[in-house]
Design a protein around this motif. Sequence first.
Motif, mmCIF file in Angstrom:
data_model
loop_
_atom_site.group_PDB
_atom_site.id
_atom_site.type_symbol
_atom_site.label_atom_id
_atom_site.label_comp_id
_atom_site.label_asym_id
_atom_site.label_seq_id
_atom_site.Cartn_x
_atom_site.Cartn_y
_atom_site.Cartn_z
ATOM 1 N N ARG A 156 0.856 -1.188 0.000
ATOM 2 C CA ARG A 156 0.000 0.000 0.000
ATOM 3 C C ARG A 156 0.890 1.236 0.000
ATOM 4 N NH1 ARG A 156 -5.542 -0.429 1.536
ATOM 5 N NH2 ARG A 156 -6.173 -2.621 1.638
ATOM 6 N N LEU A 157 0.361 2.320 -0.570
ATOM 7 C CA LEU A 157 1.172 3.508 -0.795
ATOM 8 C C LEU A 157 0.428 4.750 -0.308
ATOM 9 C CD1 LEU A 157 3.698 4.786 -2.254
ATOM 10 C CD2 LEU A 157 2.282 4.851 -4.326
ATOM 11 N N VAL A 158 1.091 5.561 0.523
ATOM 12 C CA VAL A 158 0.539 6.842 0.973
ATOM 13 C C VAL A 158 1.471 7.951 0.487
ATOM 14 C CG1 VAL A 158 -0.128 8.285 2.931
ATOM 15 C CG2 VAL A 158 -0.522 5.807 3.012
ATOM 16 N N LEU A 159 0.953 8.842 -0.340
ATOM 17 C CA LEU A 159 1.714 9.968 -0.874
ATOM 18 C C LEU A 159 1.199 11.245 -0.226
ATOM 19 C CD1 LEU A 159 1.762 8.990 -4.662
ATOM 20 C CD2 LEU A 159 3.481 8.491 -2.904
ATOM 21 N N VAL A 160 2.046 11.898 0.538
ATOM 22 C CA VAL A 160 1.664 13.097 1.285
ATOM 23 C C VAL A 160 2.266 14.319 0.600
ATOM 24 C CG1 VAL A 160 1.682 14.238 3.531
ATOM 25 C CG2 VAL A 160 1.667 11.730 3.408
ATOM 26 N N SER A 161 1.407 15.268 0.215
ATOM 27 C CA SER A 161 1.855 16.483 -0.475
ATOM 28 C C SER A 161 2.791 16.131 -1.628
ATOM 29 C CB SER A 161 2.538 17.439 0.501
ATOM 30 O OG SER A 161 1.602 18.064 1.346
ATOM 31 N N THR A 162 2.280 15.336 -2.527
ATOM 32 C CA THR A 162 3.041 14.840 -3.669
ATOM 33 C C THR A 162 2.220 15.018 -4.935
ATOM 34 O OG1 THR A 162 4.055 13.159 -2.246
ATOM 35 C CG2 THR A 162 4.216 12.812 -4.618
ATOM 36 N N MET A 236 -3.244 6.107 -1.232
ATOM 37 C CA MET A 236 -3.889 7.248 -0.583
ATOM 38 C C MET A 236 -3.092 8.501 -0.914
ATOM 39 S SD MET A 236 -4.619 8.200 3.452
ATOM 40 C CE MET A 236 -6.323 7.645 3.473
ATOM 41 N N LEU A 237 -3.783 9.550 -1.317
ATOM 42 C CA LEU A 237 -3.192 10.871 -1.494
ATOM 43 C C LEU A 237 -3.633 11.740 -0.326
ATOM 44 C CD1 LEU A 237 -4.051 11.442 -5.277
ATOM 45 C CD2 LEU A 237 -1.954 10.456 -4.321
ATOM 46 N N ALA A 238 -2.695 12.467 0.268
ATOM 47 C CA ALA A 238 -3.031 13.337 1.397
ATOM 48 C C ALA A 238 -2.397 14.709 1.188
ATOM 49 C CB ALA A 238 -2.543 12.729 2.707
ATOM 50 N N TYR A 239 -3.197 15.756 1.416
ATOM 51 C CA TYR A 239 -2.734 17.128 1.243
ATOM 52 C C TYR A 239 -3.306 18.003 2.352
ATOM 53 C CZ TYR A 239 -1.964 15.524 -3.582
ATOM 54 O OH TYR A 239 -1.568 14.824 -4.687
ATOM 55 N N GLU A 269 -20.774 -0.087 -3.381
ATOM 56 C CA GLU A 269 -20.401 -1.033 -4.430
ATOM 57 C C GLU A 269 -19.471 -0.418 -5.484
ATOM 58 O OE1 GLU A 269 -24.556 0.630 -5.455
ATOM 59 O OE2 GLU A 269 -23.453 -0.063 -3.669
ATOM 60 N N ASN A 270 -19.454 0.900 -5.596
ATOM 61 C CA ASN A 270 -18.575 1.563 -6.556
ATOM 62 C C ASN A 270 -17.394 2.255 -5.882
ATOM 63 O OD1 ASN A 270 -20.308 0.871 -8.723
ATOM 64 N ND2 ASN A 270 -21.617 2.630 -8.259
ATOM 65 N N LEU A 271 -17.145 1.920 -4.635
ATOM 66 C CA LEU A 271 -16.083 2.579 -3.883
ATOM 67 C C LEU A 271 -14.720 2.222 -4.459
ATOM 68 C CD1 LEU A 271 -15.654 4.326 -1.270
ATOM 69 C CD2 LEU A 271 -15.177 2.169 -0.095
ATOM 70 N N SER A 272 -13.908 3.235 -4.721
ATOM 71 C CA SER A 272 -12.555 3.006 -5.213
ATOM 72 C C SER A 272 -11.693 2.400 -4.112
ATOM 73 C CB SER A 272 -11.940 4.336 -5.665
ATOM 74 O OG SER A 272 -10.556 4.205 -5.905
ATOM 75 N N GLN A 273 -10.675 1.639 -4.504
ATOM 76 C CA GLN A 273 -9.728 1.121 -3.517
ATOM 77 C C GLN A 273 -8.787 2.223 -3.023
ATOM 78 O OE1 GLN A 273 -6.839 -1.706 -4.920
ATOM 79 N NE2 GLN A 273 -6.038 -0.379 -6.531
ATOM 80 N N ASN A 274 -8.780 3.359 -3.715
ATOM 81 C CA ASN A 274 -7.874 4.448 -3.386
ATOM 82 C C ASN A 274 -8.584 5.526 -2.569
ATOM 83 O OD1 ASN A 274 -5.729 3.221 -4.920
ATOM 84 N ND2 ASN A 274 -6.832 3.866 -6.756
ATOM 85 N N ARG A 275 -7.800 6.382 -1.907
ATOM 86 C CA ARG A 275 -8.361 7.370 -1.000
ATOM 87 C C ARG A 275 -7.736 8.738 -1.255
ATOM 88 N NH1 ARG A 275 -11.247 3.855 -0.877
ATOM 89 N NH2 ARG A 275 -11.843 2.440 0.817
ATOM 90 N N LEU A 276 -8.505 9.773 -0.921
ATOM 91 C CA LEU A 276 -8.029 11.152 -0.985
ATOM 92 C C LEU A 276 -8.345 11.827 0.336
ATOM 93 C CD1 LEU A 276 -6.952 13.688 -2.456
ATOM 94 C CD2 LEU A 276 -9.299 14.067 -3.267
ATOM 95 N N ALA A 277 -7.331 12.373 0.992
ATOM 96 C CA ALA A 277 -7.514 13.075 2.264
ATOM 97 C C ALA A 277 -7.059 14.521 2.096
ATOM 98 C CB ALA A 277 -6.722 12.397 3.374
ATOM 99 N N ILE A 278 -7.970 15.456 2.343
ATOM 100 C CA ILE A 278 -7.650 16.880 2.363
ATOM 101 C C ILE A 278 -7.782 17.329 3.822
ATOM 102 C CG2 ILE A 278 -8.181 19.168 1.477
ATOM 103 C CD1 ILE A 278 -7.319 17.283 -0.712
ATOM 104 N N LEU A 279 -6.655 17.629 4.461
ATOM 105 C CA LEU A 279 -6.655 17.936 5.884
ATOM 106 C C LEU A 279 -6.872 19.430 6.108
ATOM 107 C CD1 LEU A 279 -3.657 15.705 7.031
ATOM 108 C CD2 LEU A 279 -6.054 15.088 6.678
#
Length: 318
Positions: A156-162, A236-239, A269-279
Amino acid sequence: MSKTLLFAILASAAALLACPDATNAEETKPAMTTETNALPKPEKSGLLPINGLNYYYAIYGKGEPLLLLHGGLGTTDMFAPLLPKLAENRTVIGVDLQGHGRTALGDRPFSLEAMGDDMADVVKALGYDKVDVMGYSLGGGVAFRMAVQHPEAVRRLVLVSTGYAADGFYAEMRGQQAQVSAAAADFMKDTPMYKSYVAVAPRPQDFPKLLDALGNFMRQEYDYSADVAKLKMPVMLAYGDSDMYKPEHEIKFYQMLGGGLKDAGWMRENLSQNRLAILPNRTHYDVFFAPELTAAALPFLNGETKVKTWDEVVSETK
């Protein structure tokens, strides 16, 4: 030198997007810490000779392995406020990237692609076949390249401010990053960045060379959009909501990963496996130590997708 430029230098490469008994590991001193946010003592630390460089690593905690990659002009120490939480149920592997902390710059060209290969070799040398990876800014770019070039090594991969392309930045940031060079070294001698560097660097005299390497690196034009589709593992993308990336770039990145293209559906049922977090109330310069980051990232890293139903939420209020 302006404060904004200093921040741009600290962010550095935000423009871009374990076996304890390893025989070639050399024991080193514990990582330098701040008075207020001291890192716990690592279970093991040392140097690994990888592709012409000696990479410093430190291992904390027990459990599923998580490779943790810091931002430009930083070290794993940047994550001191978050690392205890991350290491509660995980083995956290912190690595000082090329030219940073206890890893010397060397004479090898400075590139994300090369460091992405290096990180795959580091985790293999430490005895891990597959790890989760979390990278911030420069570390996010390295994590991105590692996942693209060595997908078999990343669970699994978490990219923060990338970001994935140079046009994701606000235009003024590109201008400020272009100014980074050895000429800034004298202006930085009273900054925490310089003082922390010279306290642990194997060659403190290389600081101007590091600024030149980062400046040359950030002045490059790039677009990794063609590689985004190669990320088949959950991402997961986080910004921060006031990050140096434009919001439309962040959303486009998420959509290129397959998220945000349709409603998830009543039964998810259509939920992506990926995530986006805007803090909220976070910027590029403080998102990496935000408690909200671990609160968002750990459930994702643990593969938790179930949420409470309406009935469960209501029952808890009674």
